[in-house]
Design an enzyme around this catalytic site. Structure first.
Site, PDB file in Angstrom:
ATOM      1  N   HIS A 192      -7.557   9.813  -2.450  1.00  0.00           N
ATOM      2  CA  HIS A 192      -6.663   9.584  -0.621  1.00  0.00           C
ATOM      3  C   HIS A 192      -8.279  10.154  -0.037  1.00  0.00           C
ATOM      4  CE1 HIS A 192      -2.789   9.298   0.764  1.00  0.00           C
ATOM      5  NE2 HIS A 192      -3.536   8.813   1.731  1.00  0.00           N
TER       6      HIS A 192
ATOM      7  N   TYR B 226       2.827   9.902   0.277  1.00  0.00           N
ATOM      8  CA  TYR B 226       3.463   9.728   0.368  1.00  0.00           C
ATOM      9  C   TYR B 226       5.267   9.859   0.207  1.00  0.00           C
ATOM     10  CZ  TYR B 226      -0.029   6.674   2.602  1.00  0.00           C
ATOM     11  OH  TYR B 226      -1.576   6.073   3.471  1.00  0.00           O
TER      12      TYR B 226
ATOM     13  N   LYS C 226      -2.475   6.052  -5.116  1.00  0.00           N
ATOM     14  CA  LYS C 226      -3.350   6.510  -4.237  1.00  0.00           C
ATOM     15  C   LYS C 226      -3.067   7.981  -4.616  1.00  0.00           C
ATOM     16  CE  LYS C 226      -3.162   4.725   1.120  1.00  0.00           C
ATOM     17  NZ  LYS C 226      -2.381   4.687   0.892  1.00  0.00           N
TER      18      LYS C 226
ATOM     19  N   ASP D 185       0.746  -1.310   0.174  1.00  0.00           N
ATOM     20  CA  ASP D 185       0.050  -0.421  -0.134  1.00  0.00           C
ATOM     21  C   ASP D 185       0.946   1.208  -0.153  1.00  0.00           C
ATOM     22  OD1 ASP D 185      -2.359   1.164   1.070  1.00  0.00           O
ATOM     23  OD2 ASP D 185      -1.520   2.093   2.108  1.00  0.00           O
TER      24      ASP D 185
HETATM   25  N1  LIG Z   1      -5.445   6.000   3.502  1.00  0.00           N
HETATM   26  C1  LIG Z   1      -4.790   6.841   4.593  1.00  0.00           C
HETATM   27  O1  LIG Z   1      -5.559   7.920   4.436  1.00  0.00           O
HETATM   28  C2  LIG Z   1      -4.046   6.069   5.669  1.00  0.00           C
HETATM   29  C3  LIG Z   1      -3.109   6.935   6.871  1.00  0.00           C
HETATM   30  C4  LIG Z   1      -2.821   6.379   7.298  1.00  0.00           C
HETATM   31  C5  LIG Z   1      -2.360   5.474   7.049  1.00  0.00           C
HETATM   32  N2  LIG Z   1      -2.350   5.133   5.917  1.00  0.00           N
HETATM   33  C6  LIG Z   1      -1.617   2.968   5.475  1.00  0.00           C
HETATM   34  O2  LIG Z   1      -1.667   2.683   6.601  1.00  0.00           O
HETATM   35  C7  LIG Z   1      -0.470   2.020   7.209  1.00  0.00           C
HETATM   36  C8  LIG Z   1      -0.014   1.868   8.390  1.00  0.00           C
HETATM   37  O3  LIG Z   1      -0.491   2.791   8.796  1.00  0.00           O
HETATM   38  P1  LIG Z   1       0.605   4.081  10.416  1.00  0.00           P
HETATM   39  O4  LIG Z   1       1.552   3.725   9.347  1.00  0.00           O
HETATM   40  O5  LIG Z   1      -0.757   5.068  10.721  1.00  0.00           O
HETATM   41  O6  LIG Z   1       0.530   2.976  11.503  1.00  0.00           O
HETATM   42  P2  LIG Z   1       0.765   1.254  11.953  1.00  0.00           P
HETATM   43  O7  LIG Z   1       0.730   0.504  10.543  1.00  0.00           O
HETATM   44  O8  LIG Z   1      -0.484   1.292  12.675  1.00  0.00           O
HETATM   45  O9  LIG Z   1       1.781   1.627  12.934  1.00  0.00           O
HETATM   46  C9  LIG Z   1       3.371   2.090  12.396  1.00  0.00           C
HETATM   47  C10 LIG Z   1       4.172   1.514  13.631  1.00  0.00           C
HETATM   48  O10 LIG Z   1       4.354   0.847  14.203  1.00  0.00           O
HETATM   49  C11 LIG Z   1       5.781  -0.279  13.767  1.00  0.00           C
HETATM   50  N3  LIG Z   1       5.195  -1.671  14.664  1.00  0.00           N
HETATM   51  C12 LIG Z   1       4.764  -1.736  13.260  1.00  0.00           C
HETATM   52  N4  LIG Z   1       5.075  -3.934  13.584  1.00  0.00           N
HETATM   53  C13 LIG Z   1       5.371  -3.896  14.538  1.00  0.00           C
HETATM   54  C14 LIG Z   1       5.660  -4.815  15.593  1.00  0.00           C
HETATM   55  N5  LIG Z   1       5.382  -5.938  14.811  1.00  0.00           N
HETATM   56  N6  LIG Z   1       6.393  -4.658  16.842  1.00  0.00           N
HETATM   57  C15 LIG Z   1       6.063  -3.098  16.733  1.00  0.00           C
HETATM   58  N7  LIG Z   1       6.126  -2.373  16.328  1.00  0.00           N
HETATM   59  C16 LIG Z   1       5.768  -2.243  15.583  1.00  0.00           C
HETATM   60  C17 LIG Z   1       5.956   0.968  13.349  1.00  0.00           C
HETATM   61  O11 LIG Z   1       8.141   0.633  13.018  1.00  0.00           O
HETATM   62  P3  LIG Z   1       8.713   0.476  12.425  1.00  0.00           P
HETATM   63  O12 LIG Z   1       8.468   1.360  11.054  1.00  0.00           O
HETATM   64  O13 LIG Z   1       9.850   0.858  13.074  1.00  0.00           O
HETATM   65  O14 LIG Z   1       9.257  -0.906  11.843  1.00  0.00           O
HETATM   66  C18 LIG Z   1       5.632   1.791  13.838  1.00  0.00           C
HETATM   67  O15 LIG Z   1       6.661   3.039  13.586  1.00  0.00           O
HETATM   68  C19 LIG Z   1       0.772   3.525   6.537  1.00  0.00           C
HETATM   69  O16 LIG Z   1       1.927   3.406   6.123  1.00  0.00           O
HETATM   70  C20 LIG Z   1      -0.359   3.287   5.525  1.00  0.00           C
HETATM   71  O17 LIG Z   1       0.332   2.794   3.918  1.00  0.00           O
HETATM   72  C21 LIG Z   1      -3.325   5.486   4.865  1.00  0.00           C
END
Ligand SMILES: NC(=O)c1ccc[n+]([C@@H]2O[C@H](COP(=O)([O-])OP(=O)(O)OC[C@H]3O[C@@H](n4cnc5c(N)ncnc54)[C@H](OP(=O)(O)O)[C@@H]3O)[C@@H](O)[C@H]2O)c1
Ligand SMILES: *[C@@H]1O[C@H](CO)[C@@H](O)[C@H](O)[C@H]1NC(C)=O
Ligand SMILES: *[C@@H]1O[C@H](CO)[C@@H](O)[C@H](O)[C@H]1NC(C)=O
Ligand SMILES: *[C@@H]1O[C@H](CO)[C@@H](O)[C@H](O)[C@H]1NC(C)=O
Length: 336
Positions: A142, A80, A109, A75
């Site tokens: 998006h 980004y 997106k 994704d």
């Molecule tokens: N459509 C939208 O508007 C929208 C908005 C927000 C996000 N998104 C998508 O959703 C994805 C995920 O959301 P997010 O990035 O906000 O947050 P998330 O995936 O909930 O959290 C990411 C964080 O969790 C840590 N992490 C991941 N796996 C872990 C594990 N097994 N143990 C401990 N820590 C862990 C990562 O650390 P490290 O990186 O250091 O490993 C990072 O700091 C985004 O990257 C994006 O692709 C879309």
């Protein structure tokens, strides 16, 4: 004797080619295409100091590791600023013969500053250039909120934007199309206009924001849901002061995880998967990338699911309040 040798040779060959990783189960989209039920997120996110800007190759490394481990769904988004990195990893893995293009599912997106109908196809072409791909599997609007490059609001009707998305699909540049951060009324408005419905909705879904009624609506309309920010406020490094529990060291959650010999993050992802959605955990650390994919070999008891359900407080980590006064702001204060 010869027969035995042959069996040994065949067995060795079989074991060697058996290193192919286990893959995530797939869901089926409205028009019949399959979509892997777990995606790697590539938004670097915000830490306590604000937005994390991409370096040259950390996402490229993460995507490569992920593909090696069995991830087939990536994704990303124009906004980004890492489409180039994701594209380099994907193309390298295809060139190496590790995967074929058709085995991968790439989602990207359209950003808010390309909402004019005529701007959509050129925006996608720009993303495809960065990704070095001929097509994406899924293209999403998006946000329903339009903005010009100077951040002032663009009030273009998202129905116009959706018509541009349909053109992108018609041209084969996007195999499937959908929306992100749209509410139920906004999706209904697309359908009521007689336009093809989105095949996917991507929204925030985590323990604090489980969205049962939106999920029921999407199921009824045959719209697959991708859930972003799956870890919500689990980590102290990201949780705001007002965020409800649980954190990653929550006693009840740790106990559940111990029972299955899994981590709290794995139990969380398994639960989200069981809601019927596609979680999108983002991770750069190889250990995290591996852990997050290792969730297909256990299932949670009803009692444990009930506990996880109890954390749903309708709390959003990404409310984007700065767009609250835009007429298409999608959340809680919804105006169609
Ligand atoms: N459509 C939208 O508007 C929208 C908005 C927000 C996000 N998104 C998508 O959703 C994805 C995920 O959301 P997010 O990035 O906000 O947050 P998330 O995936 O909930 O959290 C990411 C964080 O969790 C840590 N992490 C991941 N796996 C872990 C594990 N097994 N143990 C401990 N820590 C862990 C990562 O650390 P490290 O990186 O250091 O490993 C990072 O700091 C985004 O990257 C994006 O692709 C879309
Ligand atoms: C991320 O941080 C930037 C500032 O660096 C801020 O403008 C933006 O609103 C933050 N996004 C979220 C979702 O908190
Ligand atoms: C922002 O850009 C739009 C579109 O180019 C323009 O119409 C508008 O006047 C600009 N606003 C400001 C405050 O510069
Ligand atoms: C528990 O999980 C770890 C990490 O996946 C694994 O190495 C270990 O063998 C597991 N223990 C049991 C008893 O299954």
């Amino acid at each position: 004797m010869l027969c035995n040798v042959l069996i040994v040779v065949l067995t060795v060959h079989f074991v060697r080619s058996d290193v192919a990783p286990q893959l995530a189960p797939k869901l089926t989209l409205h028009h019949g295409k399959e979509i892997p039920s777990l995606a790697l997120g590539t938004w670097l996110g915000n830490n306590t100091k604000g937005r994390v800007e991409p370096q040259s190759s950390e996402v490229e490394a993460a995507v490569s590791t992920a593909i090696d481990l069995g991830y087939r769904h990536i994704d990303t988004a124009f906004a980004y600023k890492v489409e180039d990195q994701a594209g380099r990893a994907v193309n390298k893995k295809i060139k190496e013969g590790a995967v074929k293009r058709e085995d991968l599912f790439i989602t990207t997106k359209l950003w808010n500053d390309r909402h004019a109908q005529a701007a959509v196809v050129p925006a996608l072409r720009e993303s495809l250039d960065k990704l070095q791909l001929e097509y994406v599997d899924l293209y999403l609007i998006h946000w329903p909120v339009g903005q010009f490059g100077n951040q002032s609001y663009d009030y273009t009707d998202y129905l116009e934007t959706w018509r541009g998305m349909l053109e992108a699909k018609e041209l084969g540049l996007a195999r499937s199309i959908g929306v992100s951060n749209f509410n139920q009324q906004q999706i209904d408005r697309i359908i009521a206009a007689g336009l093809e419905a989105p095949e996917v909705l991507q929204v925030e879904i985590n323990l604090n924001l489980q969205q049962p009624s939106l999920l029921a609506y999407c199921k009824q309309k045959n719209i697959v849901v991708m859930g972003y920010t799956p870890f919500g406020s689990l980590f102290y490094s990201k949780a705001r002061e007002d965020a409800p529990p649980p954190r990653v060291d929550d006693a009840a959650l740790v106990e559940v995880a111990r029972k299955y010999n899994k981590t709290v993050t794995q139990v969380t992802l398994r639960y989200l998967l069981d809601l019927g959605i596609i979680p999108i955990p983002k991770a750069l650390k190889p250990d995290h990338i591996a852990q997050n994919f290792n969730i297909f070999d256990f299932s949670l008891s009803q009692d444990d699911k009930d506990l996880l359900k109890s954390y749903d407080k309708g709390y959003r980590t990404i409310p984007q309040l700065k767009w609250l006064d835009h007429p298409y702001y999608p959340f809680e204060k919804a105006v169609v």
